[in-house]
Design a protein around this motif. Structure first.
Motif, PDB file in Angstrom:
ATOM      1  N   MET A   1      23.134   1.081  -6.426  1.00 35.73           N
ATOM      2  CA  MET A   1      21.940   1.204  -5.626  1.00 35.73           C
ATOM      3  C   MET A   1      21.857   0.026  -4.662  1.00 35.73           C
ATOM      4  SD  MET A   1      18.055   1.517  -6.857  1.00 35.73           S
ATOM      5  CE  MET A   1      16.789   1.585  -5.638  1.00 35.73           C
ATOM      6  N   ASP A   2      21.282   0.288  -3.503  1.00 33.03           N
ATOM      7  CA  ASP A   2      21.141  -0.760  -2.506  1.00 33.03           C
ATOM      8  C   ASP A   2      19.794  -1.437  -2.683  1.00 33.03           C
ATOM      9  OD1 ASP A   2      21.698  -2.384  -0.403  1.00 33.03           O
ATOM     10  OD2 ASP A   2      21.191  -0.906   1.134  1.00 33.03           O
ATOM     11  N   TYR A   3      19.814  -2.655  -3.206  1.00 25.52           N
ATOM     12  CA  TYR A   3      18.582  -3.386  -3.483  1.00 25.52           C
ATOM     13  C   TYR A   3      18.028  -4.074  -2.238  1.00 25.52           C
ATOM     14  CZ  TYR A   3      20.256  -2.640  -8.191  1.00 25.52           C
ATOM     15  OH  TYR A   3      20.705  -2.064  -9.346  1.00 25.52           O
ATOM     16  N   LYS A   4      18.811  -4.064  -1.163  1.00 20.00           N
ATOM     17  CA  LYS A   4      18.366  -4.742   0.047  1.00 20.00           C
ATOM     18  C   LYS A   4      17.356  -3.911   0.823  1.00 20.00           C
ATOM     19  CE  LYS A   4      22.904  -6.586  -0.098  1.00 20.00           C
ATOM     20  NZ  LYS A   4      23.188  -5.847  -1.309  1.00 20.00           N
ATOM     21  N   ASP A   5      17.439  -2.596   0.751  1.00 20.17           N
ATOM     22  CA  ASP A   5      16.518  -1.697   1.444  1.00 20.17           C
ATOM     23  C   ASP A   5      15.474  -1.185   0.459  1.00 20.17           C
ATOM     24  OD1 ASP A   5      18.030  -1.979   3.757  1.00 20.17           O
ATOM     25  OD2 ASP A   5      19.342  -0.323   3.208  1.00 20.17           O
ATOM     26  N   THR A   6      14.545  -2.041   0.111  1.00 19.86           N
ATOM     27  CA  THR A   6      13.533  -1.680  -0.868  1.00 19.86           C
ATOM     28  C   THR A   6      12.164  -2.115  -0.375  1.00 19.86           C
ATOM     29  OG1 THR A   6      12.864  -1.888  -3.161  1.00 19.86           O
ATOM     30  CG2 THR A   6      13.847  -3.823  -2.169  1.00 19.86           C
ATOM     31  N   ASN A   7      11.152  -1.482  -0.903  1.00 17.51           N
ATOM     32  CA  ASN A   7       9.777  -1.838  -0.553  1.00 17.51           C
ATOM     33  C   ASN A   7       9.109  -2.625  -1.667  1.00 17.51           C
ATOM     34  OD1 ASN A   7       9.976  -0.486   1.896  1.00 17.51           O
ATOM     35  ND2 ASN A   7       9.385   1.458   0.977  1.00 17.51           N
ATOM     36  N   ALA A   8       9.888  -3.194  -2.557  1.00 19.84           N
ATOM     37  CA  ALA A   8       9.324  -3.955  -3.674  1.00 19.84           C
ATOM     38  C   ALA A   8       8.650  -5.219  -3.152  1.00 19.84           C
ATOM     39  CB  ALA A   8      10.422  -4.336  -4.663  1.00 19.84           C
ATOM     40  N   ALA A   9       7.615  -5.617  -3.857  1.00 15.98           N
ATOM     41  CA  ALA A   9       6.856  -6.809  -3.454  1.00 15.98           C
ATOM     42  C   ALA A   9       7.690  -8.059  -3.684  1.00 15.98           C
ATOM     43  CB  ALA A   9       5.575  -6.885  -4.250  1.00 15.98           C
ATOM     44  N   SER A  10       7.654  -8.963  -2.722  1.00 20.02           N
ATOM     45  CA  SER A  10       8.382 -10.226  -2.884  1.00 20.02           C
ATOM     46  C   SER A  10       7.490 -11.302  -3.498  1.00 20.02           C
ATOM     47  CB  SER A  10       8.939 -10.696  -1.543  1.00 20.02           C
ATOM     48  OG  SER A  10       7.881 -10.853  -0.628  1.00 20.02           O
ATOM     49  N   THR A  11       6.212 -11.003  -3.644  1.00 21.46           N
ATOM     50  CA  THR A  11       5.286 -11.912  -4.306  1.00 21.46           C
ATOM     51  C   THR A  11       4.641 -11.174  -5.475  1.00 21.46           C
ATOM     52  OG1 THR A  11       3.456 -11.261  -2.883  1.00 21.46           O
ATOM     53  CG2 THR A  11       4.769 -13.149  -2.181  1.00 21.46           C
ATOM     54  N   THR A  12       3.882 -11.889  -6.255  1.00 29.06           N
ATOM     55  CA  THR A  12       3.228 -11.303  -7.415  1.00 29.06           C
ATOM     56  C   THR A  12       2.054 -10.446  -6.977  1.00 29.06           C
ATOM     57  OG1 THR A  12       3.808 -13.258  -8.688  1.00 29.06           O
ATOM     58  CG2 THR A  12       2.115 -11.836  -9.609  1.00 29.06           C
ATOM     59  N   ILE A  13       2.010  -9.219  -7.499  1.00 24.76           N
ATOM     60  CA  ILE A  13       0.882  -8.334  -7.222  1.00 24.76           C
ATOM     61  C   ILE A  13       0.401  -7.730  -8.529  1.00 24.76           C
ATOM     62  CG2 ILE A  13       1.639  -7.788  -4.879  1.00 24.76           C
ATOM     63  CD1 ILE A  13       2.525  -5.060  -5.920  1.00 24.76           C
ATOM     64  N   THR A  14      -0.791  -7.162  -8.505  1.00 29.86           N
ATOM     65  CA  THR A  14      -1.368  -6.529  -9.685  1.00 29.86           C
ATOM     66  C   THR A  14      -1.117  -5.034  -9.617  1.00 29.86           C
ATOM     67  OG1 THR A  14      -3.090  -8.210  -9.709  1.00 29.86           O
ATOM     68  CG2 THR A  14      -3.483  -6.228 -11.002  1.00 29.86           C
ATOM     69  N   TYR A  15      -0.648  -4.475 -10.711  1.00 28.03           N
ATOM     70  CA  TYR A  15      -0.375  -3.041 -10.790  1.00 28.03           C
ATOM     71  C   TYR A  15      -1.426  -2.362 -11.642  1.00 28.03           C
ATOM     72  CZ  TYR A  15       4.246  -4.142  -8.948  1.00 28.03           C
ATOM     73  OH  TYR A  15       5.275  -4.582  -8.170  1.00 28.03           O
ATOM     74  N   ASP A  16      -1.616  -1.079 -11.398  1.00 29.23           N
ATOM     75  CA  ASP A  16      -2.539  -0.278 -12.182  1.00 29.23           C
ATOM     76  C   ASP A  16      -1.896   0.023 -13.540  1.00 29.23           C
ATOM     77  OD1 ASP A  16      -4.592   1.387 -13.011  1.00 29.23           O
ATOM     78  OD2 ASP A  16      -3.759   3.142 -11.979  1.00 29.23           O
ATOM     79  N   LYS A  17      -2.574  -0.369 -14.600  1.00 29.35           N
ATOM     80  CA  LYS A  17      -2.050  -0.170 -15.958  1.00 29.35           C
ATOM     81  C   LYS A  17      -1.816   1.307 -16.235  1.00 29.35           C
ATOM     82  CE  LYS A  17      -3.499  -0.632 -20.748  1.00 29.35           C
ATOM     83  NZ  LYS A  17      -4.236   0.553 -21.076  1.00 29.35           N
ATOM     84  N   GLY A  18      -2.707   2.145 -15.759  1.00 30.38           N
ATOM     85  CA  GLY A  18      -2.561   3.585 -15.978  1.00 30.38           C
ATOM     86  C   GLY A  18      -1.323   4.156 -15.319  1.00 30.38           C
ATOM     87  N   ALA A  19      -1.007   3.665 -14.130  1.00 31.93           N
ATOM     88  CA  ALA A  19       0.189   4.142 -13.432  1.00 31.93           C
ATOM     89  C   ALA A  19       1.460   3.688 -14.137  1.00 31.93           C
ATOM     90  CB  ALA A  19       0.185   3.645 -11.989  1.00 31.93           C
ATOM     91  N   ILE A  20       1.437   2.489 -14.701  1.00 31.48           N
ATOM     92  CA  ILE A  20       2.611   1.969 -15.411  1.00 31.48           C
ATOM     93  C   ILE A  20       2.872   2.766 -16.681  1.00 31.48           C
ATOM     94  CG2 ILE A  20       3.548  -0.040 -16.653  1.00 31.48           C
ATOM     95  CD1 ILE A  20       3.607  -0.592 -13.743  1.00 31.48           C
TER      96      ILE A  20
END
Length: 106
Positions: A1-20
């Motif tokens: 997989m190409d990890y360079k073309d991603t929309n992942a956050a580069s800083t810490t963010i809060t995620y929705d527990k329900g979605a996880i």
């Protein structure tokens, strides 16, 4: 997989527990799966980085001489700017790109 073309956050963010926890209905199981995927991503990135740095490696017997290779520095800086493996794993988890299964209990 190409990890360079991603929309992942580069800083810490809060995620929705329900979605996880939605795919497994268990937050601990979801976090365990994400952690295992993050370990896989980390080993892939490390292997790729070592291969690229080996291209620029110079081997000499003298310990006093230290060479600064500009290409090595640029490659290292590029990998430092990538999102962390955990952020990549969470993004994959939330986008249903992680395959997981539970072995049948006997």
């Amino acid at each position: 997989m190409d990890y360079k073309d991603t929309n992942a956050a580069s800083t810490t963010i809060t995620y929705d527990k329900g979605a996880i926890e939605a795919p497994t209905d268990n937050i601990y199981e979801a976090i365990s799966i994400i952690a295992k995927r993050a370990t896989q991503i980390n080993s892939d990135l490390k292997k790729e980085l070592v291969e690229k740095l080996d291209e620029f490696a110079t081997y000499n017997d003298s310990l006093e001489e230290v060479f600064e290779n500009k290409e090595q520095i640029e490659v290292s800086k590029f990998y430092e700017r990538l999102p962390k493996p955990t952020a990549l794993a969470v993004e994959e988890w939330l986008n249903d790109k992680v395959y997981h299964r539970t072995p049948d209990a006997e």
